[in-house]
Structures are given as C-alpha cells and as structure tokens.
Design a protein around this motif. Structure first.
Motif, PDB file in Angstrom:
ATOM      1  N   ARG A 163      28.795  51.611  33.682  1.00 13.24           N
ATOM      2  CA  ARG A 163      29.989  50.832  34.046  1.00 13.24           C
ATOM      3  C   ARG A 163      29.804  49.377  33.627  1.00 13.24           C
ATOM      4  O   ARG A 163      30.703  48.762  33.057  1.00 13.24           O
ATOM      5  CB  ARG A 163      30.245  50.906  35.555  1.00 13.24           C
ATOM      6  N   HIS A 164      28.629  48.839  33.901  1.00  7.18           N
ATOM      7  CA  HIS A 164      28.330  47.451  33.541  1.00  7.18           C
ATOM      8  C   HIS A 164      28.469  47.255  32.037  1.00  7.18           C
ATOM      9  O   HIS A 164      29.123  46.305  31.588  1.00  7.18           O
ATOM     10  CB  HIS A 164      26.915  47.085  34.005  1.00  7.18           C
ATOM     11  N   GLN A 165      27.873  48.144  31.272  1.00  6.43           N
ATOM     12  CA  GLN A 165      27.936  48.029  29.809  1.00  6.43           C
ATOM     13  C   GLN A 165      29.370  48.116  29.306  1.00  6.43           C
ATOM     14  O   GLN A 165      29.758  47.371  28.395  1.00  6.43           O
ATOM     15  CB  GLN A 165      27.065  49.104  29.158  1.00  6.43           C
ATOM     16  N   THR A 166      30.169  48.992  29.891  1.00  5.74           N
ATOM     17  CA  THR A 166      31.573  49.119  29.479  1.00  5.74           C
ATOM     18  C   THR A 166      32.340  47.848  29.795  1.00  5.74           C
ATOM     19  O   THR A 166      33.106  47.350  28.961  1.00  5.74           O
ATOM     20  CB  THR A 166      32.241  50.329  30.157  1.00  5.74           C
ATOM     21  N   VAL A 167      32.141  47.306  30.997  1.00  2.48           N
ATOM     22  CA  VAL A 167      32.859  46.087  31.378  1.00  2.48           C
ATOM     23  C   VAL A 167      32.444  44.925  30.474  1.00  2.48           C
ATOM     24  O   VAL A 167      33.296  44.171  29.991  1.00  2.48           O
ATOM     25  CB  VAL A 167      32.656  45.750  32.872  1.00  2.48           C
TER      26      VAL A 167
ATOM     27  N   GLU B 137      32.253  45.407  37.756  1.00  2.00           N
ATOM     28  CA  GLU B 137      31.729  46.776  37.620  1.00  2.00           C
ATOM     29  C   GLU B 137      31.820  47.578  38.915  1.00  2.00           C
ATOM     30  O   GLU B 137      31.930  48.792  38.885  1.00  2.00           O
ATOM     31  CB  GLU B 137      30.279  46.758  37.124  1.00  2.00           C
ATOM     32  N   HIS B 138      31.794  46.914  40.042  1.00  4.23           N
ATOM     33  CA  HIS B 138      31.825  47.606  41.327  1.00  4.23           C
ATOM     34  C   HIS B 138      33.231  47.934  41.807  1.00  4.23           C
ATOM     35  O   HIS B 138      33.403  48.788  42.664  1.00  4.23           O
ATOM     36  CB  HIS B 138      31.126  46.769  42.396  1.00  4.23           C
ATOM     37  N   TYR B 139      34.212  47.238  41.281  1.00  4.33           N
ATOM     38  CA  TYR B 139      35.569  47.344  41.804  1.00  4.33           C
ATOM     39  C   TYR B 139      36.535  48.051  40.878  1.00  4.33           C
ATOM     40  O   TYR B 139      37.599  48.469  41.311  1.00  4.33           O
ATOM     41  CB  TYR B 139      36.114  45.948  42.137  1.00  4.33           C
ATOM     42  N   VAL B 140      36.199  48.174  39.621  1.00  3.96           N
ATOM     43  CA  VAL B 140      37.123  48.754  38.646  1.00  3.96           C
ATOM     44  C   VAL B 140      37.228  50.268  38.874  1.00  3.96           C
ATOM     45  O   VAL B 140      36.233  50.950  39.111  1.00  3.96           O
ATOM     46  CB  VAL B 140      36.684  48.408  37.199  1.00  3.96           C
ATOM     47  N   SER B 141      38.454  50.772  38.819  1.00  3.74           N
ATOM     48  CA  SER B 141      38.670  52.214  39.017  1.00  3.74           C
ATOM     49  C   SER B 141      38.270  52.993  37.765  1.00  3.74           C
ATOM     50  O   SER B 141      38.131  52.420  36.672  1.00  3.74           O
ATOM     51  CB  SER B 141      40.150  52.478  39.315  1.00  3.74           C
ATOM     52  N   GLU B 142      38.104  54.271  37.923  1.00  2.00           N
ATOM     53  CA  GLU B 142      37.784  55.128  36.770  1.00  2.00           C
ATOM     54  C   GLU B 142      38.911  55.082  35.746  1.00  2.00           C
ATOM     55  O   GLU B 142      38.663  55.089  34.539  1.00  2.00           O
ATOM     56  CB  GLU B 142      37.522  56.570  37.223  1.00  2.00           C
ATOM     57  N   GLU B 143      40.144  55.025  36.228  1.00  2.00           N
ATOM     58  CA  GLU B 143      41.292  54.956  35.315  1.00  2.00           C
ATOM     59  C   GLU B 143      41.241  53.681  34.471  1.00  2.00           C
ATOM     60  O   GLU B 143      41.435  53.720  33.246  1.00  2.00           O
ATOM     61  CB  GLU B 143      42.600  55.006  36.105  1.00  2.00           C
TER      62      GLU B 143
ATOM     63  N   ALA C  97      47.636  48.578  53.130  1.00  2.00           N
ATOM     64  CA  ALA C  97      46.469  48.882  53.963  1.00  2.00           C
ATOM     65  C   ALA C  97      45.475  49.740  53.191  1.00  2.00           C
ATOM     66  O   ALA C  97      44.265  49.521  53.264  1.00  2.00           O
ATOM     67  CB  ALA C  97      46.900  49.582  55.248  1.00  2.00           C
ATOM     68  N   ALA C  98      45.962  50.704  52.434  1.00  2.00           N
ATOM     69  CA  ALA C  98      45.084  51.567  51.641  1.00  2.00           C
ATOM     70  C   ALA C  98      44.364  50.752  50.567  1.00  2.00           C
ATOM     71  O   ALA C  98      43.174  50.969  50.311  1.00  2.00           O
ATOM     72  CB  ALA C  98      45.885  52.700  51.012  1.00  2.00           C
ATOM     73  N   ARG C  99      45.069  49.815  49.941  1.00  2.00           N
ATOM     74  CA  ARG C  99      44.428  48.967  48.916  1.00  2.00           C
ATOM     75  C   ARG C  99      43.327  48.118  49.539  1.00  2.00           C
ATOM     76  O   ARG C  99      42.242  47.986  48.971  1.00  2.00           O
ATOM     77  CB  ARG C  99      45.464  48.080  48.229  1.00  2.00           C
ATOM     78  N   HIS C 100      43.585  47.549  50.714  1.00  2.00           N
ATOM     79  CA  HIS C 100      42.565  46.725  51.371  1.00  2.00           C
ATOM     80  C   HIS C 100      41.373  47.578  51.822  1.00  2.00           C
ATOM     81  O   HIS C 100      40.220  47.143  51.709  1.00  2.00           O
ATOM     82  CB  HIS C 100      43.163  45.960  52.555  1.00  2.00           C
ATOM     83  N   ALA C 101      41.641  48.763  52.319  1.00  2.00           N
ATOM     84  CA  ALA C 101      40.543  49.661  52.722  1.00  2.00           C
ATOM     85  C   ALA C 101      39.693  50.021  51.518  1.00  2.00           C
ATOM     86  O   ALA C 101      38.464  50.065  51.600  1.00  2.00           O
ATOM     87  CB  ALA C 101      41.110  50.915  53.385  1.00  2.00           C
ATOM     88  N   SER C 102      40.336  50.269  50.396  1.00  2.00           N
ATOM     89  CA  SER C 102      39.613  50.590  49.162  1.00  2.00           C
ATOM     90  C   SER C 102      38.730  49.420  48.733  1.00  2.00           C
ATOM     91  O   SER C 102      37.578  49.609  48.331  1.00  2.00           O
ATOM     92  CB  SER C 102      40.606  50.946  48.060  1.00  2.00           C
ATOM     93  N   ALA C 103      39.249  48.208  48.833  1.00  2.00           N
ATOM     94  CA  ALA C 103      38.474  47.021  48.459  1.00  2.00           C
ATOM     95  C   ALA C 103      37.282  46.834  49.396  1.00  2.00           C
ATOM     96  O   ALA C 103      36.176  46.506  48.947  1.00  2.00           O
ATOM     97  CB  ALA C 103      39.365  45.780  48.468  1.00  2.00           C
ATOM     98  N   ARG C 104      37.476  47.054  50.702  1.00  2.00           N
ATOM     99  CA  ARG C 104      36.359  46.934  51.652  1.00  2.00           C
ATOM    100  C   ARG C 104      35.282  47.963  51.349  1.00  2.00           C
ATOM    101  O   ARG C 104      34.094  47.664  51.381  1.00  2.00           O
ATOM    102  CB  ARG C 104      36.852  47.098  53.097  1.00  2.00           C
ATOM    103  N   SER C 105      35.701  49.163  51.038  1.00  2.00           N
ATOM    104  CA  SER C 105      34.750  50.219  50.697  1.00  2.00           C
ATOM    105  C   SER C 105      33.980  49.864  49.429  1.00  2.00           C
ATOM    106  O   SER C 105      32.775  50.075  49.345  1.00  2.00           O
ATOM    107  CB  SER C 105      35.501  51.539  50.525  1.00  2.00           C
ATOM    108  N   ALA C 106      34.679  49.315  48.450  1.00  2.00           N
ATOM    109  CA  ALA C 106      34.023  48.921  47.197  1.00  2.00           C
ATOM    110  C   ALA C 106      33.000  47.819  47.450  1.00  2.00           C
ATOM    111  O   ALA C 106      31.917  47.834  46.859  1.00  2.00           O
ATOM    112  CB  ALA C 106      35.063  48.468  46.175  1.00  2.00           C
ATOM    113  N   ARG C 107      33.317  46.863  48.334  1.00  2.00           N
ATOM    114  CA  ARG C 107      32.364  45.792  48.645  1.00  2.00           C
ATOM    115  C   ARG C 107      31.091  46.359  49.262  1.00  2.00           C
ATOM    116  O   ARG C 107      29.986  45.944  48.920  1.00  2.00           O
ATOM    117  CB  ARG C 107      32.987  44.757  49.570  1.00  2.00           C
TER     118      ARG C 107
END
Length: 152
Positions: A103-107, A129-135, A18-28
C-alpha cells in the motif's frame, strides 16, 4: 412533502456520516498496529532483530509505550517474542507487513506520478496508506499504469 419525508433523508445522511466517522476511527486504530508491524518487519530485515528499544526509537515513542503496544500485537497474534532476543512477526504479522508495504509503495508511486517530490511523497504516504480504501488504491494503480513515463 410531509414532515416524515423530510426527516427520513436527514436521518439517512446522519447515519452515513456516522459510518464515515466510525470508519475513520477504526482506520486510526489500525494505523498504529500497521506502523508497528511495518517497523518490526523493517528492523528484522535490516538488522536481523527488532528490539523494543529500536522500535520505540524508530516510532518516536517512549519505551514503555512500545512495550504495551508489542504486548497487544502478541495478544492479537501478530507478533511473538523470544527471551533475551527481540520481537518477531507471526505469519499473520508478516502478511500484514507485506500488505502495508505494498500500500505504501502504491501511494508513493501515485504521489510521484502526480508530481509530488520524493521526500514529500514518502512523508504523506505514511498517513495516507492507512486510510485509503481498496477502491481508491485500485484507482491509484490504474492511474499509475496509464500515466506517461518519464524518459530519464
């Protein structure tokens, strides 16, 4: 093992999922904001102004959709407009645009490093670029830094 011990791990897995899906919705949701801020910054840099019509055209959306999203950017303190001029970014909007570009340039650099063609890397980076974590982004940067360089 009793029933209680069996149920606890399943409940934990459900909460993790559930936390992973919430994170993905927030990223969208954040991706849309980031796309608008990035386009506005690009237009300001290239044309000196970012008109709603140009923003809509670059994003492939209806003019009314762009107007509604720009209103949300203004409400969120990321943009402001001047009468008979275009849309401008606040300091917070400019900071977001810089982060998104980096982020875009790094990806793109990561994808190019692993052999993805430039045009495909650009297209794929628009989503990643919108979904990748800082880690993960840091891991991309470490990989890029350690990769052998072409001698073109």
């Amino acid at each position: 093992m009793n029933l209680r011990e069996d149920v606890a791990p399943a409940a934990e897995r459900d909460l993790d999922e559930a936390a992973r899906h919430a994170s993905a919705r927030s990223a969208r949701a954040g991706a849309l904001t980031e796309d608008y801020v990035e386009i506005i910054a690009d237009l300001l840099e290239s044309d000196g102004e970012a008109r709603p019509t140009d923003i809509a055209r670059r994003l492939g959306v209806a003019h009314t959709t762009a107007i509604k999203t720009i209103a949300r950017l203004k409400r969120d303190g990321l943009a402001h407009a001047k009468p008979y001029r275009g849309v401008f970014l606040t300091e917070a909007g400019q900071a977001m645009a810089r982060r998104v570009r980096a982020r875009h340039q790094t990806v793109v650099a990561f994808l190019r490093t692993i052999g993805v063609r430039p045009e495909v890397a650009e297209i794929d980076a628009e989503g990643i670029e919108h979904y990748v974590s800082e880690e993960t982004l840091s891991a991309f940067e470490r990989f890029i830094a350690s990769a052998p360089r072409d001698s073109d």
